[in-house]
Write an enzyme that holds these catalytic residues in place. Sequence first.
Site, PDB file in Angstrom:
ATOM      1  N   GLY A 147      48.011  74.930  58.870  1.00  0.00           N
ATOM      2  CA  GLY A 147      48.808  75.099  60.070  1.00  0.00           C
ATOM      3  C   GLY A 147      48.076  75.924  61.111  1.00  0.00           C
ATOM      4  O   GLY A 147      46.848  76.063  61.067  1.00  0.00           O
ATOM      5  N   CYS A 148      48.814  76.486  62.039  1.00  0.00           N
ATOM      6  CA  CYS A 148      48.226  77.315  63.091  1.00  0.00           C
ATOM      7  C   CYS A 148      47.378  78.423  62.491  1.00  0.00           C
ATOM      8  O   CYS A 148      47.822  79.157  61.605  1.00  0.00           O
ATOM      9  CB  CYS A 148      49.337  77.918  63.946  1.00  0.00           C
ATOM     10  SG  CYS A 148      48.751  79.130  65.145  1.00  0.00           S
TER      11      CYS A 148
END
Length: 239
Positions: free
Chosen positions: A59-60
């Site tokens: 993810g981020c």
Amino acid sequence: MFRSQLSRLSLCAAAIGALTIAALAIAPSRAAEEAVIIPAPAIDAKEADGIQTAVIAGGCFWGVQGVYQHTAGVVSAVSGYSGGTKASASYDLVSGGNTGHAEAVEIKYDPKKISYGKILQIFFSVVHDPTQLNRQGPDVGTQYRSAIFFANDEQKKVAEAYIAQLNAAKVYRKPIATKLDKLDVFYAAEAYHQDYLTLHPNQPYIVFNDIPKIHALKKIFADNYIEKPTLVGNAKATN
């Protein structure tokens, strides 16, 4: 360069609703992906001499970097890109989801203080939801995929065995979707992405999605948690 950041802010603001940032800072909200208590890997890498490298994507990269910056034995955790070419290794291009890159974090660690298996245990437990392939929380796209970029055959063996172990134990409701890819090149992200969690602790996206991961690390992996983060630069937190 702030297009995706603004998107993250708006999505997070909608999710938070009427809760204020100050309240969340005092009583952290649930993260977009809940932490899961999982068994340690049955097979781990042999202790090696010298600093080792692990590259993961979940993810981020703001939150992923933040977690490992609070992990004992980690010498450095750098946000960046892996899976694509040098020419496309920039945030503006990667954000489009068509470069082959994932937002990744390069972790340099001391194997005498933390093992590769422990790094993966933290990855699967508190960093992200490994049953989601191309999505984490409000972020959707191949650039947010769950991936382990193994640097050698031993890392690949440990990762494959651990995924099989966790799937067999039915730790999650769905099978692990994390992909294993041979590490080619890791490209460090732009300077403004480094130490982002520490520098922007009250940003809504960080508060809602990433601060709970730090709390989960402290709670579930107390022996591996350090209060003072190991930063890329001489970052100073801003509130």
